[in-house]
Design a protein around this motif. Structure first.
Motif, short mmCIF file in Angstrom:
data_model
loop_
_atom_site.label_atom_id
_atom_site.label_comp_id
_atom_site.label_asym_id
_atom_site.label_seq_id
_atom_site.Cartn_x
_atom_site.Cartn_y
_atom_site.Cartn_z
N ASN A 64 0.79 -1.33 -0.18
CA ASN A 64 -0.02 0.12 -0.04
C ASN A 64 0.97 1.19 0.00
OD1 ASN A 64 0.86 -0.41 2.30
ND2 ASN A 64 -0.88 -0.01 3.54
N PHE A 65 0.26 2.20 -0.44
CA PHE A 65 1.09 3.66 -0.06
C PHE A 65 0.17 4.66 0.38
CE2 PHE A 65 -0.90 6.06 -3.55
CZ PHE A 65 -1.67 4.97 -4.42
N ALA A 66 0.56 5.73 1.19
CA ALA A 66 -0.16 6.61 1.90
C ALA A 66 -0.70 7.69 0.93
CB ALA A 66 0.88 7.10 2.72
N VAL A 67 -2.10 7.73 1.16
CA VAL A 67 -2.92 8.81 0.37
C VAL A 67 -2.80 9.90 1.56
CG1 VAL A 67 -4.80 9.31 -1.16
CG2 VAL A 67 -3.87 6.98 -1.17
N GLY A 194 -6.10 5.24 -7.39
CA GLY A 194 -4.72 4.41 -6.94
C GLY A 194 -4.42 3.25 -7.43
N LEU A 197 -2.87 4.02 -10.89
CA LEU A 197 -1.41 4.55 -10.61
C LEU A 197 -0.56 3.35 -10.26
CD1 LEU A 197 -1.93 8.16 -8.60
CD2 LEU A 197 -1.39 7.50 -11.12
N ILE A 198 -0.91 2.31 -9.45
CA ILE A 198 -0.20 1.36 -9.12
C ILE A 198 0.08 0.51 -10.40
CG2 ILE A 198 0.07 -0.92 -7.85
CD1 ILE A 198 -1.28 0.45 -5.45
N GLY A 201 2.48 2.07 -12.61
CA GLY A 201 3.85 1.93 -12.17
C GLY A 201 4.45 0.43 -12.32
N ARG B 177 11.64 -0.80 1.28
CA ARG B 177 10.90 0.58 1.15
C ARG B 177 11.07 1.39 2.33
NH1 ARG B 177 4.80 1.66 -0.68
NH2 ARG B 177 4.67 0.82 1.44
N PRO B 184 5.03 4.74 4.74
CA PRO B 184 3.79 5.18 4.78
C PRO B 184 3.13 5.04 6.01
CG PRO B 184 3.47 2.92 4.03
CD PRO B 184 5.21 3.45 4.10
N ILE B 191 6.83 12.17 3.74
CA ILE B 191 7.33 10.71 3.26
C ILE B 191 7.51 10.65 1.62
CG2 ILE B 191 6.49 9.04 4.66
CD1 ILE B 191 3.60 9.53 3.58
N LEU B 195 2.23 12.19 -4.29
CA LEU B 195 1.46 10.94 -4.24
C LEU B 195 1.59 10.15 -5.48
CD1 LEU B 195 -1.04 9.95 -2.88
CD2 LEU B 195 -2.41 11.10 -4.55
N ALA B 196 1.94 10.62 -6.79
CA ALA B 196 1.95 9.99 -8.08
C ALA B 196 3.30 9.18 -8.09
CB ALA B 196 2.05 10.80 -9.05
N ARG B 198 4.56 8.01 -5.16
CA ARG B 198 4.65 7.15 -4.06
C ARG B 198 3.71 5.98 -4.87
NH1 ARG B 198 3.24 11.41 -0.49
NH2 ARG B 198 1.06 10.67 -0.45
N ALA B 199 2.81 6.29 -5.42
CA ALA B 199 1.99 5.19 -6.00
C ALA B 199 2.94 4.70 -7.32
CB ALA B 199 0.77 5.85 -6.75
#
Lengths: 320, 266
Positions: A64-67, A194, A197-198, A201, B177, B184, B191, B195-196, B198-199
């Protein structure tokens, strides 16, 4: 770190029995067809790969990543599975992921599993496939097709799956359509970003490290047109149905009422003796009290039996 | 690091653990089906169903507290049923003014809401007992016995075998990470990048995980082929179910059927 449930897994109790059974039947038919296609088109080397990929997608949902505001985005994986394995194998992989989540981690119910497989495996894959293939065709083999297609597929599949979940709850009479549909749609339109975007990536990473996995077009499979059409129909159907149902919930309310009516209509069948509850008991309150006493007795007997068997089990251990 | 905490199976010397997995699977699904079939507001039946599941939980020796704690998993979903309190047509019970609107709670709404909660709570407890009292390989046997397609059972079996390996991989990726990029889990701390970005990093990790699983899948296939795998999934024949357990299965199904019928009588 613990396994956290995703908001799309419907637990048992939230779907009416009719909705649950209909979706079980539909999902089973589609899975059997997918099994047939996979058996025909793929070699035996795909079986271990599908098992490991199912495990990877299950585990990958922990990434996961922080939103903003303490929330986090994470992936569901249906789109990546579709692009890497083709639609038929992806349906099987996602079915296994959703099935294990329900059976082992109680993430989603067992009776509701048919609907959950439909939402996450069948909608997830077919809508992904439809969006990805369409964008790929439009891009005509240019590299942007991979990324735009991946993003569109991930976003659309998440949103459509959420709308389907809301619609199933509304038909079950659990959630009113005019509240559930816009809420689920709006929340998942954000979650879908989200996911998109993942996915982009991951595709960028794969294109750089293992271009053979994404450049070769895995999605060009026999009978792929069937999945494309299913995806198109589901996406279009929900795009038309959702605003209709939420602005005009009477129709769905009617369906829910009918279902309630079916439930009610069954009762006279057994009411051969009028006002008959427990033998010799007529009112519901008394019946509840009798049931409470019966239940307490049952639990008490079980507890006594357990204590007795434990003592029996431990006493030979003491004597030896 | 080994993630055995993921495996819900808890070994005990209980009666429920000793059951044949096929009998357990069928009875668990039958119980959930019976709960689903019980009509709205048939409180006596829900009391009896609760007594049944409580007895099963006690007999399984898993600990009532453990099952209760795990059953909270379905709680967030209750939110989806809250609007039904206000939208069900029926006798008004309570009127709450919320800003410019007034919300009316109806008796029918409360009945439906409580019924949904009870159904979901009773069902999830049975699913928890099933998973915690049956080792996964035995569940696979049960899945085969109820005619689940062989290919699906084979994929699920392989998935279970490599699940812990892949979760270990994910934990390593996350630790790397945290060490090098951005954690996160720290609120208020800046951090990493946007946002983009991090994603994108998380996507790269997901892609990495997939590449590793492709490689692993190839290796596993090679290992299986070396030992004679030809695409056919073979399994040992299933042992017969003992007579006593067949009896328990029959009695259990009959009791559940009676309870459902009772629901339509009261």
């Amino acid at each position: 770190m613990h396994y956290s449930p995703a908001p799309l897994h419907i637990p048992d109790g939230f779907l009416s029995i009719y909705v649950a059974i209909i979706f079980w039947v539909v999902s089973l038919m589609l899975i059997v067809y997918a099994l047939k296609r996979v058996n025909q088109d793929l070699g035996e080397r795909q079986v271990p790969l599908m098992g490991v990929l199912a495990a990877a997608i299950f585990a990958g949902q922990m990434l996961n990543f922080a939103v903003a505001g303490g929330t986090s985005g994470h992936m569901l994986g249906a789109t990546l599975a579709t692009i890497l394995l083709g639609p038929w194998a992806a349906i099987l992989v996602m079915t296994c992921v959703v099935g294990v989540q329900a059976l082992i981690f109680q993430d989603g119910g067992l009776l509701a599993l048919g609907a959950n497989i439909f939402n996450m495996a069948i909608i997830g894959v077919s809508v992904s496939y439809f969006a990805y293939r369409t964008v790929q065709k439009l891009a005509g083999g240019k590299p942007w097709g991979l990324y735009v297609g991946g993003f569109a597929a991930a976003w659309l599949s998440v949103v459509v799956a959420a709308l389907a979940t809301a619609l199933e709850l509304a038909i079950s009479g659990t959630s009113p359509a005019n509240i559930a549909l816009p809420t689920m749609g709006a929340v998942h339109a954000l979650i879908g970003i989200g996911e998109g975007l993942i996915t982009v990536g991951a595709l960028a990473f794969l294109a750089a490290v293992r271009p053979d996995l994404v450049k070769r077009d895995n999605t060009e499979v026999p009978a792929g047109r069937v999945v494309w059409l299913v995806g198109l129909v589901i996406a279009l159907g929900l795009a038309v149905l959702s605003p209709l149902a939420s602005s005009n919930p009477d129709g769905l309310e009617w369906v829910a009422e009918q279902q309630g009516f079916i439930g009610l209509a069954q009762s006279p069948l057994y009411e051969i003796i009028p006002d008959y509850a427990f033998p010799g008991v007529s009112s519901e309150a008394v019946a509840t009290i009798v049931a409470g006493l019966l239940g307490t007795t049952l639990v008490f007997v079980v507890a006594l039996g357990l204590a007795y068997s434990r003592r029996k089990r431990s006493s030979p251990a003491e004597s030896s | 690091m080994h993630v055995h905490f993921l495996d819900p199976y808890k070994p005990r010397a209980s009666l429920i653990h000793a059951f044949d997995p096929r009998v357990k699977l069928v009875l668990a699904v039958a119980f959930i089906l019976a709960v689903a079939l019980t009509p709205i507001g048939a409180w006596p039946v829900y009391v009896l169903l609760f007594a049944v599941i409580l007895s099963v939980v006690m007999l399984s020796e898993l600990g009532v507290g453990y099952v209760l704690k795990r059953s909270a998993l379905a709680l967030p979903f209750v939110l989806a049923a809250v609007p039904i309190l206000f939208t069900a047509n029926g006798v008004p019970l309570l009127t709450v003014p919320v800003g410019p609107w007034t919300l009316t709670i109806t008796v029918e709404g409360v009945q439906r809401f409580v019924t949904i909660l009870l159904k979901s709570w009773l069902s999830i407890q049975m699913a928890i007992v099933l998973a915690a009292s049956t080792p996964f390989p035995q569940l696979l046997v049960a899945m085969r016995a109820v005619r689940m397609p062989r290919l699906i059972v084979a994929i699920v079996g392989l998935m279970w075998r490599y699940l812990f390996v892949m979760v270990d991989e994910v934990l390593r990726l996350l630790r790397a990470r945290t060490a090098r990029s951005g954690d996160p889990g720290l609120p208020g701390v800046r951090i990493g990048g946007s946002l983009a970005w991090r994603a994108r990093v998380t996507g790269g990790m997901a892609g990495n995980l997939l590449v590793r699983s492709f490689d692993r899948g190839e290796r596993i296939y090679a290992a299986m082929a070396a030992r004679g795998y030809d695409g056919e999934v073979r399994a040992f024949p299933l042992p017969p179910i003992p007579m006593g357990q067949r009896l328990i299965l029959g009695v259990g199904l009959a009791v559940l059927l009676l309870l459902v019928l009772l629901g339509y009588l009261v």
